[in-house]
Design a protein around this motif. Structure first.
Motif, mmCIF file in Angstrom:
data_model
loop_
_atom_site.group_PDB
_atom_site.id
_atom_site.type_symbol
_atom_site.label_atom_id
_atom_site.label_comp_id
_atom_site.label_asym_id
_atom_site.label_seq_id
_atom_site.Cartn_x
_atom_site.Cartn_y
_atom_site.Cartn_z
ATOM 1 N N THR A 96 87.983 75.016 73.178
ATOM 2 C CA THR A 96 87.521 75.224 72.498
ATOM 3 C C THR A 96 86.307 75.731 72.451
ATOM 4 O O THR A 96 85.945 75.548 70.740
ATOM 5 N N ALA A 101 88.550 79.275 65.833
ATOM 6 C CA ALA A 101 89.793 78.257 65.776
ATOM 7 C C ALA A 101 89.430 76.687 65.331
ATOM 8 O O ALA A 101 87.713 76.256 66.558
ATOM 9 N N LYS A 102 89.107 75.524 64.724
ATOM 10 C CA LYS A 102 89.143 74.477 64.474
ATOM 11 C C LYS A 102 90.475 73.865 64.947
ATOM 12 O O LYS A 102 91.094 73.948 63.278
ATOM 13 N N TYR A 103 90.387 72.604 66.231
ATOM 14 C CA TYR A 103 91.404 71.884 66.497
ATOM 15 C C TYR A 103 91.426 70.666 66.275
ATOM 16 O O TYR A 103 90.746 70.318 66.174
ATOM 17 N N PRO A 104 92.807 69.698 65.502
ATOM 18 C CA PRO A 104 92.582 68.635 66.115
ATOM 19 C C PRO A 104 92.342 68.282 66.924
ATOM 20 O O PRO A 104 92.585 68.526 67.730
ATOM 21 N N GLU A 109 97.657 79.298 65.207
ATOM 22 C CA GLU A 109 97.609 78.144 64.332
ATOM 23 C C GLU A 109 96.143 77.114 63.702
ATOM 24 O O GLU A 109 96.621 77.017 63.041
ATOM 25 N N TYR A 110 95.636 77.324 64.484
ATOM 26 C CA TYR A 110 94.232 76.400 62.957
ATOM 27 C C TYR A 110 93.163 77.535 62.826
ATOM 28 O O TYR A 110 92.077 77.080 63.224
#
Length: 263
Positions: free
Chosen positions: A211, A217-220, A18-19
């Protein structure tokens, strides 16, 4: 009596997709496996039972771990795949989990708390559905019109996750990562005062440093705040709080349907 119902969604860790991430299945399984090991150690420390909603994919990958968990905890279904759904997946995942645990699987939670047909769940042999977070989550769902406490609909028991009685503030996993613990514990007290029980849910991968994985992936920030070791420390403090407050730990099956046991 105060009842604490802890639940964990055991799945292949596909959130990175999703990211912008592209994790291999091996990485997805390994991440959840590591987190689940950490969760188990804390539950053992407090002699607590819980409910683990497991995908068929994860169960087939880590059969011995799920079989061992089932000796003390409830194993329920989290669908067969975490990122896709077909009607037949309901019965497929149930059969896989029952074969591994030699226990009747009666509970279900759809990934991402997505809607699922009552009729389809009953046809597949489930007795309860724990796929409702009765609050407003922007971009996901708005279930503020649904009962905060468990209810029966179309002969199926629905067991929503806990939200506060006044404003329906959710006590789900993102809240636990971001709220000050003192405020989260305050909400727990308010919920149990109103309902007599507390129903929380988490994921094993929250208890890892996901992370740091090299999948792109780059997460909020709000999704990974206090993850890994910090999450484990916060969860231990939650368990200590619940123990001090006199909560009794139960599985969802034992709470809702105490007559159901081994097959």
């Amino acid at each position: 009596m105060k009842i604490a119902l802890l639940s964990f969604d055991v799945e292949e860790f596909d959130m990175p997709f999703e990211y912008g991430g592209k994790p291999e299945m091996k990485e997805q399984i390994a991440t959840s496996y590591q987190g689940l090991q950490s969760i188990t150690s804390v539950l053992e420390k407090y002699n607590a039972t819980a409910t683990f909603y497991c995908t068929g994919v994860y169960a087939l990958a880590k059969t011995e771990q799920i079989r061992e968990l089932s000796k003390k905890h409830e194993i329920a279904s989290h669908n067969h795949y975490h990122s896709s759904h077909k009607k037949e997946d309901l019965s497929t995942s149930k059969a896989i989990l029952e074969n591994i645990t030699q226990q009747e699987v009666v509970g279900f939670r759809m990934p991402r708390m997505a809607p699922v047909s009552d009729a389809d769940l009953l046809e597949a042999g489930y007795l309860y559905n724990a796929s409702i977070n009765p609050t407003y989550l922007p971009g996901r769902y708005d279930y503020r019109h649904i009962s905060r406490t468990y209810f029966t609909q179309n002969d199926l028991i629905h067991f929503p996750a806990s939200v506060s009685p006044a404003w329906r503030v959710p006590l789900f996993w993102i809240a636990f990562h971001n709220f000050p613990l003192s405020y989260f514990f305050y909400l727990c007290k308010k919920v149990v005062e109103a309902d007599g029980y507390l129903h929380l849910y988490f994921h094993p991968w929250e208890f890892t440093d996901y992370t740091d994985l090299p999948n792109g992936a780059k997460y909020p920030f709000y999704l990974h705040r206090n993850n890994g070791k910090k999450m484990l420390e916060r969860f231990d403090k939650l368990m200590a709080f619940l123990q001090k407050e006199g909560f009794e730990f139960k599985t969802t099956k034992d709470f809702l349907i105490p007559s159901v046991s081994h097959i």
